[in-house]
Scaffold this active site. Structure first.
Site, mmCIF file in Angstrom:
data_model
loop_
_atom_site.group_PDB
_atom_site.id
_atom_site.type_symbol
_atom_site.label_atom_id
_atom_site.label_comp_id
_atom_site.label_asym_id
_atom_site.label_seq_id
_atom_site.Cartn_x
_atom_site.Cartn_y
_atom_site.Cartn_z
ATOM 1 C CG ASP A 26 113.214 47.898 -43.287
ATOM 2 O OD1 ASP A 26 113.778 48.449 -44.251
ATOM 3 O OD2 ASP A 26 112.479 48.488 -42.482
ATOM 4 C CG HIS A 76 109.959 43.687 -43.066
ATOM 5 N ND1 HIS A 76 108.752 44.312 -43.335
ATOM 6 C CD2 HIS A 76 110.555 44.425 -42.103
ATOM 7 C CE1 HIS A 76 108.628 45.380 -42.553
ATOM 8 N NE2 HIS A 76 109.699 45.471 -41.801
HETATM 9 ZN ZN LIG Z 1 113.155 46.147 -39.057
#
Ligand SMILES: [Zn+2]
Length: 251
Positions: free
Chosen positions: A69, A215
């Site tokens: 992400d 992430h």
């Molecule tokens: Zn996010």
């Protein structure tokens, strides 16, 4: 379930008015319950109460779906190189605002065989859960439009910022043919810089058909993702980007 929750929230004020003269405590209790029934599935990632959230996929063998992400960011190129070295394909849930600034990185993700999906336009992590429908629609549509302008196709998957979705989100996604994707396992790699702690959070909880969320854009992101991949590959897992038909709402 969603209809029941919203129906109760709508009639709660009437029940409150009826109960109040007899028992203010019961009336307050009804009001609190109606709020809690909306807030719980809104703030709890992967809750299915408001609609389907993908949390795993059908896997006949030890397959894992790595989702990354918050890109594209400056570490995209080294991250892609690391994934290439390990023979890993992933899905990048990207922010539209960042994709608009670095369309070359989106093209590079696709050129390296990865998938790209919608993670909202500006990633309002503190407020997405309480946005009104028009603002949610803008977040979804603007990101999809950016990705379509770069890739020529509209994304099929959406992940809500920090996984929070209010009762407006599912109908908005359904009208656009978007599937809401959560995760099976996360390592809270947005916080801190302890790679081994992230590994300990993710690896023992991962199984066949798990969706792992990580992430990019943090100082240790590339090292952290690479370390998790190494550990899972060492345990016999392979990484795939599953077709939409294989996605499931339960493990
Ligand atoms: Zn996010």
């Amino acid at each position: 379930m969603r209809a029941l929750i919203l129906g109760f929230a709508c009639i709660a004020p009437v029940i409150l008015a009826v109960l109040w003269p007899h028992s203010w405590l019961a009336a307050i209790g009804v009001l609190a319950l109606s709020h809690a029934l909306v807030l719980w599935p809104t703030l709890r990632p992967n809750s299915q109460w408001l609609g389907p959230v993908i949390t795993s996929f059908d896997s006949p063998s030890n397959e894992v779906w790595l989702t990354i992400d918050d890109g594209p960011t400056d570490d995209t190129q080294p991250l892609l190189d690391s994934l290439d070295e390990r023979g890993v394909k992933a899905t990048f849930f990207v922010k539209g605002s960042l994709a608009a600034r670095r369309p070359d990185l989106i093209r590079l993700m696709l050129a390296r065989g990865h998938a790209v999906a919608n993670h909202s336009q500006t990633h309002p992590s503190g407020s997405f859960w309480c946005l009104f429908p028009s603002a949610i629609s803008s977040q979804v549509d603007e990101c999809s439009a950016v990705l379509e302008s770069i890739t020529g196709g509209r994304p099929a998957l959406f992940r809500a910022p920090v996984g929070m979705k209010n009762p407006f989100v599912h109908p908005i996604l359904a009208r656009r043919g978007l599937t809401l994707v959560g995760w099976s396992v996360r390592g809270f790699d947005s916080f801190g810089d302890d790679v081994e702690r992230v590994v300990r959070r993710i690896v023992p909880r991962t199984g066949a058909g798990s969706i792992v969320v990580m992430h990019q854009g943090r100082a240790f992101s590339v090292a952290c993702i690479s370390r998790v991949v190494d550990e899972l590959q060492g345990r016999g897992y392979s990484f795939v980007v599953p077709a939409v038909e294989r996605l499931k709402t339960k493990r």
